[in-house]
Motif scaffolding. Structure first.
Motif, short mmCIF file in Angstrom:
data_model
loop_
_atom_site.label_atom_id
_atom_site.label_comp_id
_atom_site.label_asym_id
_atom_site.label_seq_id
_atom_site.Cartn_x
_atom_site.Cartn_y
_atom_site.Cartn_z
N LEU A 185 0.82 -1.21 0.00
CA LEU A 185 0.00 0.00 0.00
C LEU A 185 0.85 1.27 0.00
O LEU A 185 0.42 2.30 -0.49
CB LEU A 185 -0.93 0.02 1.21
N ASN A 186 2.07 1.20 0.55
CA ASN A 186 2.97 2.36 0.59
C ASN A 186 3.35 2.84 -0.80
O ASN A 186 3.83 3.97 -0.95
CB ASN A 186 4.23 2.04 1.38
N ARG A 187 3.17 2.01 -1.80
CA ARG A 187 3.54 2.37 -3.17
C ARG A 187 2.36 2.18 -4.14
O ARG A 187 2.56 1.97 -5.34
CB ARG A 187 4.77 1.59 -3.61
N THR A 188 1.17 2.26 -3.60
CA THR A 188 -0.05 2.10 -4.40
C THR A 188 -0.72 3.45 -4.62
O THR A 188 -0.94 4.20 -3.67
CB THR A 188 -1.03 1.15 -3.70
N LEU A 189 -1.03 3.75 -5.87
CA LEU A 189 -1.81 4.94 -6.21
C LEU A 189 -3.28 4.53 -6.19
O LEU A 189 -3.65 3.48 -6.73
CB LEU A 189 -1.42 5.44 -7.61
N ALA A 190 -4.11 5.33 -5.52
CA ALA A 190 -5.53 5.00 -5.39
C ALA A 190 -6.40 6.20 -5.71
O ALA A 190 -5.97 7.35 -5.59
CB ALA A 190 -5.82 4.50 -3.97
N VAL A 191 -7.62 5.91 -6.11
CA VAL A 191 -8.65 6.92 -6.34
C VAL A 191 -9.95 6.39 -5.75
O VAL A 191 -10.10 5.19 -5.54
CB VAL A 191 -8.84 7.27 -7.84
N GLY A 192 -10.88 7.30 -5.48
CA GLY A 192 -12.13 6.85 -4.92
C GLY A 192 -13.30 7.71 -5.35
O GLY A 192 -13.13 8.87 -5.73
N THR A 193 -14.48 7.12 -5.28
CA THR A 193 -15.72 7.84 -5.51
C THR A 193 -16.47 7.89 -4.18
O THR A 193 -16.43 6.93 -3.41
CB THR A 193 -16.60 7.14 -6.57
N GLY A 194 -17.11 9.02 -3.91
CA GLY A 194 -17.77 9.19 -2.63
C GLY A 194 -19.25 9.42 -2.75
O GLY A 194 -19.77 9.81 -3.79
N HIS A 195 -19.92 9.17 -1.63
CA HIS A 195 -21.35 9.41 -1.48
C HIS A 195 -21.53 9.89 -0.05
O HIS A 195 -21.12 9.21 0.89
CB HIS A 195 -22.09 8.09 -1.71
N ARG A 196 -22.11 11.06 0.11
CA ARG A 196 -22.28 11.64 1.45
C ARG A 196 -23.64 11.28 2.00
O ARG A 196 -24.67 11.64 1.44
CB ARG A 196 -22.11 13.16 1.40
#
Length: 185
Positions: free
Chosen positions: A161-172
């Motif tokens: 995980l220290n070298r993982t690029l991540a993106v996310g989608t959110g819902h409030r």
């Protein structure tokens, strides 16, 4: 590759890629020279936050601080709980864009700790954002909510995980956010 779509399309065409239309009418860019970007679900996170502390209007915008009360995360690669004690230092810009600034600790089911911090953007039509602010249920397709998480851990098991690029989608939701967080491959 700056400029309008026509200019970008022409330049990309010389590289062997191009624009592709999807079922929802959006266009995505494929670069044949560099390979395709793929996303794999890491986990879905459901968080609960306390009422915010209002700092007020600063030179950067309206600052609100949301204490994280806890939550859970689960996915094909990780699962566990979101620990209480993290914070979202949310900034409301003058153009009605909200910028989360979050530091949170994840604890995996096997007892490893992972720091997750992220920023991103949440925005939409004024009436939709007003409904969210009131705590109404709002379909996530009515507004934009994206984040870019980074992870930090001393665990050898989860060191990837220290070298993982991540993106996310959110819902409030009224109690707090829900995110689908993806590893960029």
């Amino acid at each position: 590759m700056s400029g309008g779509r026509g200019r970008g399309t022409a330049q990309i065409g010389r590289l062997g890629g191009g624009w592709r239309s999807s079922r929802n009418g959006r266009r995505s860019l494929l670069l044949a020279c560099c390979g395709q970007i793929r996303l794999d679900l890491l986990f879905t996170l459901n968080g609960t936050v306390a009422a915010p502390t209002e700092i007020g209007t600063t030179p950067w915008g309206m600052r609100r601080i949301f204490p994280i009360l806890g939550g859970r995360f689960e996915g094909p690669k990780l699962r566990g709980r979101l620990l209480a004690g993290g914070t979202d230092y949310m900034l409301g810009r003058g153009d009605s864009v909200l910028i989360p600034d979050v530091r949170a600790t994840l604890e995996t089911v096997d007892g490893h700790l992972i720091l997750m911090n992220y920023s991103g953007y949440r925005h939409g039509p004024a009436e939709v954002m007003d409904r969210l602010a009131r705590g109404d249920a709002v379909d996530p397709s009515e507004y934009y909510f994206r984040i870019a998480p980074r992870f930090e851990t001393g665990s050898q098991k989860y060191a990837w995980l220290n070298r993982t690029l991540a993106v996310g989608t959110g819902h409030r939701l009224p109690a707090g956010p829900t995110y689908d967080i993806y590893e960029v491959l």
